[in-house]
Design a protein around this motif. Sequence first.
Motif, PDB file in Angstrom:
ATOM      1  N   SER A  34       0.825  -1.204   0.000  1.00 19.66           N
ATOM      2  CA  SER A  34       0.000   0.000   0.000  1.00 19.66           C
ATOM      3  C   SER A  34       0.863   1.259   0.000  1.00 19.66           C
ATOM      4  O   SER A  34       0.538   2.241  -0.690  1.00 19.66           O
ATOM      5  N   GLU A  35       1.964   1.243   0.755  1.00 16.21           N
ATOM      6  CA  GLU A  35       2.868   2.399   0.760  1.00 16.21           C
ATOM      7  C   GLU A  35       3.508   2.601  -0.606  1.00 16.21           C
ATOM      8  O   GLU A  35       3.652   3.740  -1.081  1.00 16.21           O
ATOM      9  N   VAL A  36       3.889   1.506  -1.252  1.00 14.03           N
ATOM     10  CA  VAL A  36       4.461   1.597  -2.603  1.00 14.03           C
ATOM     11  C   VAL A  36       3.427   2.138  -3.585  1.00 14.03           C
ATOM     12  O   VAL A  36       3.734   3.017  -4.413  1.00 14.03           O
ATOM     13  N   ALA A  37       2.204   1.636  -3.484  1.00  8.58           N
ATOM     14  CA  ALA A  37       1.143   2.107  -4.378  1.00  8.58           C
ATOM     15  C   ALA A  37       0.880   3.592  -4.169  1.00  8.58           C
ATOM     16  O   ALA A  37       0.709   4.347  -5.135  1.00  8.58           O
ATOM     17  N   PHE A  38       0.843   4.010  -2.916  1.00  8.98           N
ATOM     18  CA  PHE A  38       0.591   5.424  -2.616  1.00  8.98           C
ATOM     19  C   PHE A  38       1.718   6.302  -3.158  1.00  8.98           C
ATOM     20  O   PHE A  38       1.471   7.392  -3.692  1.00  8.98           O
ATOM     21  N   VAL A  42      -0.852   5.197  -6.939  1.00 11.53           N
ATOM     22  CA  VAL A  42      -1.788   4.067  -7.056  1.00 11.53           C
ATOM     23  C   VAL A  42      -1.930   3.631  -8.513  1.00 11.53           C
ATOM     24  O   VAL A  42      -2.943   3.892  -9.181  1.00 11.53           O
ATOM     25  N   PRO A  43      -0.896   2.986  -9.051  1.00 14.86           N
ATOM     26  CA  PRO A  43      -0.987   2.517 -10.439  1.00 14.86           C
ATOM     27  C   PRO A  43      -1.942   1.344 -10.570  1.00 14.86           C
ATOM     28  O   PRO A  43      -2.436   0.803  -9.573  1.00 14.86           O
ATOM     29  N   ARG A  44      -2.167   0.930 -11.788  1.00 14.29           N
ATOM     30  CA  ARG A  44      -3.020  -0.243 -12.027  1.00 14.29           C
ATOM     31  C   ARG A  44      -2.346  -1.501 -11.486  1.00 14.29           C
ATOM     32  O   ARG A  44      -1.139  -1.523 -11.219  1.00 14.29           O
ATOM     33  N   GLU A  45      -3.139  -2.555 -11.381  1.00 14.82           N
ATOM     34  CA  GLU A  45      -2.643  -3.768 -10.732  1.00 14.82           C
ATOM     35  C   GLU A  45      -1.414  -4.330 -11.442  1.00 14.82           C
ATOM     36  O   GLU A  45      -0.450  -4.750 -10.798  1.00 14.82           O
ATOM     37  N   TYR A  46      -1.420  -4.330 -12.773  1.00 11.68           N
ATOM     38  CA  TYR A  46      -0.276  -4.879 -13.513  1.00 11.68           C
ATOM     39  C   TYR A  46       0.982  -4.062 -13.251  1.00 11.68           C
ATOM     40  O   TYR A  46       2.073  -4.609 -13.041  1.00 11.68           O
ATOM     41  N   GLU A  47       0.843  -2.731 -13.240  1.00 16.81           N
ATOM     42  CA  GLU A  47       1.987  -1.870 -12.978  1.00 16.81           C
ATOM     43  C   GLU A  47       2.459  -2.017 -11.525  1.00 16.81           C
ATOM     44  O   GLU A  47       3.673  -2.027 -11.254  1.00 16.81           O
ATOM     45  N   LEU A  48       1.524  -2.139 -10.607  1.00 19.68           N
ATOM     46  CA  LEU A  48       1.876  -2.319  -9.199  1.00 19.68           C
ATOM     47  C   LEU A  48       2.624  -3.625  -8.983  1.00 19.68           C
ATOM     48  O   LEU A  48       3.532  -3.715  -8.144  1.00 19.68           O
ATOM     49  N   ARG A  49       2.271  -4.634  -9.760  1.00 24.90           N
ATOM     50  CA  ARG A  49       2.940  -5.932  -9.643  1.00 24.90           C
ATOM     51  C   ARG A  49       4.423  -5.821  -9.988  1.00 24.90           C
ATOM     52  O   ARG A  49       5.270  -6.492  -9.388  1.00 24.90           O
ATOM     53  N   HIS A  68      -2.545 -12.329  -4.667  1.00 23.22           N
ATOM     54  CA  HIS A  68      -3.732 -11.958  -3.887  1.00 23.22           C
ATOM     55  C   HIS A  68      -3.461 -10.746  -3.000  1.00 23.22           C
ATOM     56  O   HIS A  68      -4.352  -9.913  -2.793  1.00 23.22           O
ATOM     57  N   VAL A  69      -2.252 -10.633  -2.457  1.00 26.37           N
ATOM     58  CA  VAL A  69      -1.915  -9.467  -1.639  1.00 26.37           C
ATOM     59  C   VAL A  69      -1.951  -8.206  -2.492  1.00 26.37           C
ATOM     60  O   VAL A  69      -2.513  -7.174  -2.088  1.00 26.37           O
ATOM     61  N   ILE A  70      -1.377  -8.267  -3.680  1.00 30.57           N
ATOM     62  CA  ILE A  70      -1.374  -7.100  -4.579  1.00 30.57           C
ATOM     63  C   ILE A  70      -2.803  -6.730  -4.970  1.00 30.57           C
ATOM     64  O   ILE A  70      -3.180  -5.548  -4.953  1.00 30.57           O
ATOM     65  N   LYS A  71      -3.591  -7.734  -5.319  1.00 33.43           N
ATOM     66  CA  LYS A  71      -4.979  -7.465  -5.727  1.00 33.43           C
ATOM     67  C   LYS A  71      -5.793  -6.911  -4.557  1.00 33.43           C
ATOM     68  O   LYS A  71      -6.644  -6.025  -4.739  1.00 33.43           O
ATOM     69  N   LYS A  72      -5.538  -7.415  -3.346  1.00 29.05           N
ATOM     70  CA  LYS A  72      -6.259  -6.918  -2.174  1.00 29.05           C
ATOM     71  C   LYS A  72      -5.985  -5.433  -1.955  1.00 29.05           C
ATOM     72  O   LYS A  72      -6.902  -4.651  -1.662  1.00 29.05           O
ATOM     73  N   VAL A  73      -4.740  -5.042  -2.109  1.00 29.48           N
ATOM     74  CA  VAL A  73      -4.380  -3.636  -1.936  1.00 29.48           C
ATOM     75  C   VAL A  73      -5.031  -2.780  -3.023  1.00 29.48           C
ATOM     76  O   VAL A  73      -5.608  -1.724  -2.742  1.00 29.48           O
ATOM     77  N   ARG A  74      -4.942  -3.228  -4.258  1.00 31.05           N
ATOM     78  CA  ARG A  74      -5.522  -2.440  -5.357  1.00 31.05           C
ATOM     79  C   ARG A  74      -7.032  -2.319  -5.203  1.00 31.05           C
ATOM     80  O   ARG A  74      -7.610  -1.253  -5.466  1.00 31.05           O
ATOM     81  N   ASP A  75      -7.698  -3.387  -4.776  1.00 24.64           N
ATOM     82  CA  ASP A  75      -9.148  -3.333  -4.560  1.00 24.64           C
ATOM     83  C   ASP A  75      -9.501  -2.370  -3.432  1.00 24.64           C
ATOM     84  O   ASP A  75     -10.537  -1.698  -3.487  1.00 24.64           O
TER      85      ASP A  75
END
Length: 385
Positions: A34-38, A42-49, A68-75
């Motif tokens: 979540s900190e990385v996404a912020f 907050v990029p898209r799931e593929y970019e966040l991966r 699942h952890v990445i998807k949970k954060v993005r959701d």
Amino acid sequence: MKIVTQVKLMPDAVQASALRSTLRTVNDLACWVSEVAFAHGVPREYELRKHTYAHLKASGLGAQAAQHVIKKVRDAYTTLHANIRAGNLGKPKSKRRIKAESKPITFRPDAAQPYDDRCVSWQLDQQTVSIWTTAGRLKNVRFACSTDALKVLQQYRKGESDLIERDGAFYLIATCEVPEAEQYEPDGFIGVDLGIVNIATTSTGYQAAGRGLNRYRRRQVALRAKLQKKRTKSAKRRLKERSRREQRHVKNQNHIIAKTIVTEAERTGRGLSLEELKGIRTRVRLRKPQRVALHSWAFAQLGDFIVYKARRAGVPLVFVDPAYSSRECAQCGHVDRLNRTSQATFACRRCGVVAHADRNASRVLARRGADAWNAGRESRVPATP
């Protein structure tokens, strides 16, 4: 139609320790993601991966668990942005909205972790599961549930399951895809008037009085006030326990009321006419003493229970506008504010009919439901050439 079924896991001491450690690990890593996404907007799931997957794998997560952890954060961020757009967190410069937008989303150590069929497998005949953990795969973890829940799992379980920890106990919440029953042609409609004094009143005479539930809530409010004054760790723990206990009590009452209403409609071959109450908290202006009663009133939950039980039973259901239903006479249709002489009494100033106010309103809703159903049926009939 998707419904969820909850089962309670019965692990031994070693298995419980592995499950607890797994939840702590995945949720700590979810906070890091979540900190990385912020930080990256907050990029898209593929970019966040791309930014997080390698670190999650190096931290001991399996491939599916990391996904699942990445998807949970993005959701979670998707839900946050949807709430902001809907205005659920206040206006743009409100403190609540600024607080939500100014820092990353965090996850509790015991927050739910999704599992797909590659991470958890069910042995329903033996009532055991095999589940992935950071300490390896645990096999033959027993679970307990009701006979009806087990039957639903055997027939309809499909999709992901969520592992959660609550008060030291572990639960799996499974998604079930239950087919909807075919709707029959209704022989009239039953109007359902929802309220606070009477939780639900139908046009056929059924009435679920809210006196007992309101008394229970007042007792809980008084107990919470005493515990809040103490401000100790044990008091805070007891506050959480009481909050969950109250939620379970209200949920059980709503299930009973919804089942009674749907069963009556199915038995008599009629449909259900419900009030469209979405947004009532923003539409209604109340004095401060009345706000507690309105905001603790679980009308949305009761409505959802009625809807899904009706869909499973094939009972036709329509939503109608409840405006002025408490002032309209079900006998002659006259609308007047003075028709409602008191909370419990309705007396029409035109035709003189006297009735229970909630019963009169439910009859008005029944008529509106029949009109809405007939109008919709006529619109589906092709015009003759």
